[in-house]
Design a protein around this motif. Structure first.
Motif, PDB file in Angstrom:
ATOM      1  N   GLU A  14      44.863  10.789  75.107  1.00 17.84           N
ATOM      2  CA  GLU A  14      45.459  11.154  73.723  1.00 17.84           C
ATOM      3  C   GLU A  14      45.338  12.217  73.092  1.00 17.84           C
ATOM      4  O   GLU A  14      46.577  13.303  72.025  1.00 17.84           O
ATOM      5  CB  GLU A  14      46.428   9.350  73.295  1.00 17.84           C
ATOM      6  N   THR A  15      44.157  11.672  72.449  1.00 16.72           N
ATOM      7  CA  THR A  15      43.952  13.096  71.940  1.00 16.72           C
ATOM      8  C   THR A  15      43.479  14.492  72.662  1.00 16.72           C
ATOM      9  O   THR A  15      43.707  15.108  71.382  1.00 16.72           O
ATOM     10  CB  THR A  15      41.965  12.445  70.939  1.00 16.72           C
ATOM     11  N   VAL A  16      42.550  14.653  73.332  1.00 14.98           N
ATOM     12  CA  VAL A  16      43.059  15.882  74.057  1.00 14.98           C
ATOM     13  C   VAL A  16      44.413  16.812  74.564  1.00 14.98           C
ATOM     14  O   VAL A  16      44.671  17.706  74.186  1.00 14.98           O
ATOM     15  CB  VAL A  16      42.472  15.456  75.657  1.00 14.98           C
ATOM     16  N   ARG A  17      45.798  15.737  74.615  1.00 12.02           N
ATOM     17  CA  ARG A  17      46.271  16.274  74.907  1.00 12.02           C
ATOM     18  C   ARG A  17      46.884  16.354  73.502  1.00 12.02           C
ATOM     19  O   ARG A  17      47.739  17.540  73.536  1.00 12.02           O
ATOM     20  CB  ARG A  17      47.677  14.873  75.532  1.00 12.02           C
ATOM     21  N   ALA A  18      46.671  15.662  72.788  1.00 15.69           N
ATOM     22  CA  ALA A  18      46.754  16.309  70.906  1.00 15.69           C
ATOM     23  C   ALA A  18      47.253  17.838  70.835  1.00 15.69           C
ATOM     24  O   ALA A  18      47.540  19.026  70.169  1.00 15.69           O
ATOM     25  CB  ALA A  18      46.771  15.591  69.741  1.00 15.69           C
ATOM     26  N   ALA A  19      45.679  17.960  71.375  1.00 16.99           N
ATOM     27  CA  ALA A  19      44.939  19.644  70.815  1.00 16.99           C
ATOM     28  C   ALA A  19      45.392  20.671  72.167  1.00 16.99           C
ATOM     29  O   ALA A  19      45.811  21.484  71.903  1.00 16.99           O
ATOM     30  CB  ALA A  19      43.387  19.051  71.210  1.00 16.99           C
ATOM     31  N   LEU A  20      46.012  20.190  73.419  1.00 17.87           N
ATOM     32  CA  LEU A  20      45.932  20.674  74.700  1.00 17.87           C
ATOM     33  C   LEU A  20      47.214  21.650  73.990  1.00 17.87           C
ATOM     34  O   LEU A  20      48.202  22.195  73.971  1.00 17.87           O
ATOM     35  CB  LEU A  20      46.427  20.163  75.471  1.00 17.87           C
ATOM     36  N   ALA A  21      49.045  20.546  73.276  1.00 11.93           N
ATOM     37  CA  ALA A  21      49.460  21.050  72.769  1.00 11.93           C
ATOM     38  C   ALA A  21      49.377  21.960  72.035  1.00 11.93           C
ATOM     39  O   ALA A  21      50.523  22.660  71.372  1.00 11.93           O
ATOM     40  CB  ALA A  21      50.223  19.557  72.193  1.00 11.93           C
ATOM     41  N   ALA A  22      48.157  22.027  70.536  1.00 12.35           N
ATOM     42  CA  ALA A  22      48.881  22.480  69.527  1.00 12.35           C
ATOM     43  C   ALA A  22      48.532  23.639  70.209  1.00 12.35           C
ATOM     44  O   ALA A  22      48.003  25.283  69.712  1.00 12.35           O
ATOM     45  CB  ALA A  22      47.172  21.694  68.528  1.00 12.35           C
TER      46      ALA A  22
END
Length: 291
Positions: free
Chosen positions: A273-281
């Motif tokens: 979920e941390t990686v997904r948040a960075a990808l969304a940013a």
């Protein structure tokens, strides 16, 4: 020598068998230079040097040095001990990034004496890595000026966790021929606005062009620089939501730029979920910023 611009502290990619993925490292080095990096950093903290064997460290430096030689850009290598410094080849390496001694808290006079000793034996100029929230040793503006006066000390990677009074005083009257390079990605824009020469930025592994443009914009178009900074800051925040370089590696893997997101102990991979948040940013960046 005054280094400037964005210098990318390269991650060290690993393959599915846990070995250093040198081919992927070569591609990443070429990619960030194609996108505007002014230089490369090998064996910085972002490269996990403490978890590499001596043979792996040599292989990483040799490969990155070859890229820098071909591309005509400076190479900085993380080296904080006398043994590591004297082993550097000045025909390959432009500068060494040497951390303020951690844990022992020798005092400012001790730090200056330590770097005077290292600089006297180093075959390349030193960049002092000033990161007190990791080392436990604060350096005042007076100590930073004393370091700037040491022959063989070429600059500082300044990462004090924000903009404090000593940072303001340093950049209000910067020492001549002394590079001030930001090391806290989230506050690189205000440092540049105050006169920093550039940055050593882990986030630039992901979006090099955006940070290279940010440095240029603060010299030519402050209004554009502010817009770029506002776009890039959420990405840097997301990339540092877990210990560096775990999220950076997770994002690079998701983008197909490295074979695995693997890190070595004591680090653990970033949570999905941390990686997904960075990808969304990253996805929210305007196209010119994302490169």
């Amino acid at each position: 020598m005054t280094l400037s611009g964005v210098h990318v502290p390269l991650i060290t990619p690993f393959d599915a068998d846990g070995r250093v993925a040198l081919d992927a490292l070569r591609r990443l080095a070429d990619d960030v230079l194609d996108e505007g990096a002014a230089g490369l950093v090998a064996l910085g903290t972002t490269g996990e040097p403490g978890s590499l064997t001596e043979a792996e460290r040599r292989a990483v430096v040799d490969l990155v040095a070859g890229v820098c030689r071909e591309r005509g850009v400076p190479l900085t290598v993380g080296a904080s001990t006398a043994e590591a410094l004297v082993a550097l080849d000045p025909s390959q390496v432009t500068a060494a990034l040497a951390t303020v001694p951690p844990f022992v808290r020798p005092g400012e006079a001790g730090v200056v004496a330590h770097f005077a000793h290292l600089a006297a034996l180093s075959p390349v100029p030193l960049i002092v890595y000033n990161i007190p929230y990791r080392t436990g040793q604060h350096l005042s503006v007076g100590a930073l000026r004393d370091l700037a006066a040491v022959p063989g000390v070429a600059g500082v990677k300044h990462a004090v966790g924000g903009i404090d009074a000593d940072t303001v005083a340093l950049l209000a009257d910067p020492p001549a021929d002394f590079a001030v390079l930001g090391g806290d990605d989230l506050v690189i824009s205000p440092l540049l606005a105050m006169g920093a020469h550039g940055g050593i930025l882990a986030s630039a592994n992901v979006v090099t062009a955006g940070f290279a443009d940010l440095v240029d914009a603060w010299h030519a178009d402050p209004a554009r620089a502010r817009a770029l900074a506002n776009a890039l800051a959420p990405l840097s925040d997301a990339l540092f939501a877990a210990p560096n370089p775990t999220v950076v590696k997770g994002v690079l893997h998701a983008l197909g730029r490295i074979p695995t997101p693997a890190v070595r102990l004591p680090l653990l991979p970033a949570a999905p979920e941390t990686v997904r948040a960075a990808l969304a940013a990253l996805d929210r960046l305007p196209a010119p910023v994302a490169g």
